[in-house]
Design an enzyme around this catalytic site. Structure first.
Site, mmCIF file in Angstrom:
data_model
loop_
_atom_site.group_PDB
_atom_site.id
_atom_site.type_symbol
_atom_site.label_atom_id
_atom_site.label_comp_id
_atom_site.label_asym_id
_atom_site.label_seq_id
_atom_site.Cartn_x
_atom_site.Cartn_y
_atom_site.Cartn_z
ATOM 1 N N ASN A 16 -6.523 8.197 16.788
ATOM 2 C CA ASN A 16 -7.831 7.445 16.470
ATOM 3 C C ASN A 16 -8.466 6.779 17.682
ATOM 4 O O ASN A 16 -9.580 6.998 17.763
ATOM 5 C CB ASN A 16 -7.500 6.376 15.500
ATOM 6 C CG ASN A 16 -7.399 6.843 14.078
ATOM 7 O OD1 ASN A 16 -8.536 7.405 13.542
ATOM 8 N ND2 ASN A 16 -6.400 6.850 13.374
ATOM 9 N N ARG A 94 1.689 -4.340 15.303
ATOM 10 C CA ARG A 94 1.974 -6.070 15.452
ATOM 11 C C ARG A 94 0.966 -6.689 14.297
ATOM 12 O O ARG A 94 -0.377 -6.475 14.505
ATOM 13 C CB ARG A 94 1.713 -6.323 16.881
ATOM 14 C CG ARG A 94 2.483 -5.857 17.713
ATOM 15 C CD ARG A 94 4.058 -5.832 17.611
ATOM 16 N NE ARG A 94 4.453 -7.211 17.595
ATOM 17 C CZ ARG A 94 5.802 -7.690 17.328
ATOM 18 N NH1 ARG A 94 6.599 -6.871 16.755
ATOM 19 N NH2 ARG A 94 6.065 -8.992 17.405
ATOM 20 N N HIS A 112 -6.857 1.824 8.292
ATOM 21 C CA HIS A 112 -5.821 1.987 7.690
ATOM 22 C C HIS A 112 -6.023 3.212 6.432
ATOM 23 O O HIS A 112 -6.919 3.580 5.991
ATOM 24 C CB HIS A 112 -5.525 0.622 6.637
ATOM 25 C CG HIS A 112 -4.179 0.912 5.839
ATOM 26 N ND1 HIS A 112 -3.214 0.588 6.328
ATOM 27 C CD2 HIS A 112 -4.148 1.154 4.685
ATOM 28 C CE1 HIS A 112 -1.988 1.001 5.649
ATOM 29 N NE2 HIS A 112 -2.646 1.284 4.442
HETATM 30 C C1 GAR Z 1 -3.244 5.777 11.444
HETATM 31 O O1 GAR Z 1 -3.145 6.846 10.519
HETATM 32 C C2 GAR Z 1 -3.611 4.588 11.190
HETATM 33 O O2 GAR Z 1 -4.626 4.665 10.220
HETATM 34 C C3 GAR Z 1 -2.400 4.054 10.857
HETATM 35 O O3 GAR Z 1 -1.485 4.236 11.735
HETATM 36 C C4 GAR Z 1 -1.880 5.643 12.018
HETATM 37 C C5 GAR Z 1 -1.812 5.936 13.811
HETATM 38 O O4 GAR Z 1 -2.090 6.964 14.191
HETATM 39 N N1 GAR Z 1 -2.752 2.589 10.749
HETATM 40 C C6 GAR Z 1 -2.021 1.709 9.762
HETATM 41 O O5 GAR Z 1 -0.899 2.292 9.120
HETATM 42 C C7 GAR Z 1 -2.345 0.182 9.901
HETATM 43 N N2 GAR Z 1 -1.649 -0.359 8.707
HETATM 44 P P1 GAR Z 1 -2.772 7.301 15.420
HETATM 45 O O6 GAR Z 1 -2.022 6.477 16.720
HETATM 46 O O7 GAR Z 1 -2.747 8.652 15.679
HETATM 47 O O8 GAR Z 1 -4.112 6.683 15.652
#
Ligand code: GAR
Length: 217
Positions: A16, A94, A112
């Site tokens: 992201n 965190r 999320h």
């Molecule tokens: C993503 O899918 C994001 O939406 C999720 O972690 C992943 C990180 O991927 N976030 C959560 O679950 C927040 N509670 P990335 O490091 O490739 O962006």
């Protein structure tokens, strides 16, 4: 146009983050990626941030033990030193104190991979599959002290396929995350979001008429 200086906070892969960096490389985008911060020194995302020429900082939370406020003071220090206006959490694993969240109220977004308020927390795709939902998706929201909650800026939906594994659903949702996070940040950076009664109202944006129906018959 004065571009808003953003910090992206990561803990891992940073896909992201990469989508936000790429969007912000366009000269007409209203924000610029000034800093990437990780609480994990060997987060893969730090490598891609550096490759993209973005300044990075590592603040290892383990140095601070259970003292969240001390961790946040160090974080706030690098944010201030880089004149950061907005924060994007991108897989930052965190939790913050209420005081830090309060300080950044209305200026900190999270993404999320579920249609919140369904399936917050860990393993959202496993939660979605166990619940048997036919549609899942991703949510960009303002950060409040409660985890994976807060005024919703934007959501996108995808179909859940019969027989999906959590990884397959995650991959489908992730593509959507990369699409909506830069759009949602653009709205914030353009000051087009008003929050009223815990809900976001977006200036100059309409809701589409198309419905996503699953299964398709
Ligand atoms: C993503 O899918 C994001 O939406 C999720 O972690 C992943 C990180 O991927 N976030 C959560 O679950 C927040 N509670 P990335 O490091 O490739 O962006």
């Amino acid at each position: 146009m004065i571009r808003k200086r953003i910090a992206i906070l990561i803990s891992g892969r940073g896909s992201n983050m990469a989508a936000l960096i790429e969007a912000a490389e366009r000269p007409d985008y209203p924000a610029e990626t000034a800093l990437v911060v990780s609480n994990v020194a060997d987060a893969a995302g730090l490598v891609s941030a550096r490759d993209a020429g973005i300044a990075t900082a590592v603040i290892d939370h383990r140095r601070f033990g259970k003292d969240r406020a001390a961790f946040e003071a160090a974080l706030q220090g690098v944010l201030d030193a880089n004149a950061i206006a907005l924060i994007c959490l991108a897989g930052f694993m965190r939790l913050f104190t209420a005081a830090f969240v309060q300080h950044w109220q209305g200026r900190m977004l999270n993404i999320h991979p579920s249609l919140l308020p369904s399936f917050p927390g860990l393993d959202p795709h496993g939660q979605a599959l166990r619940a048997g939902v036919k549609i899942s998706g991703a949510t960009v929201h303002f950060v409040i002290p409660e985890t994976d909650a807060g005024p919703i800026v934007m959501q996108g939906a995808v179909a859940v396929h019969d027989g999906d594994t959590a990884d397959e659903l995650a991959a489908r949702v992730l593509g959507l995350e990369h699409h909506i996070y830069p759009l949602a940040l653009k709205l914030l950076a353009e000051d087009r979001i008003r929050i009223a009664d815990g809900r976001c109202l977006i200036d100059g944006a309409a809701a589409p008429d198309e419905a996503l129906v699953v299964p398709k018959l």
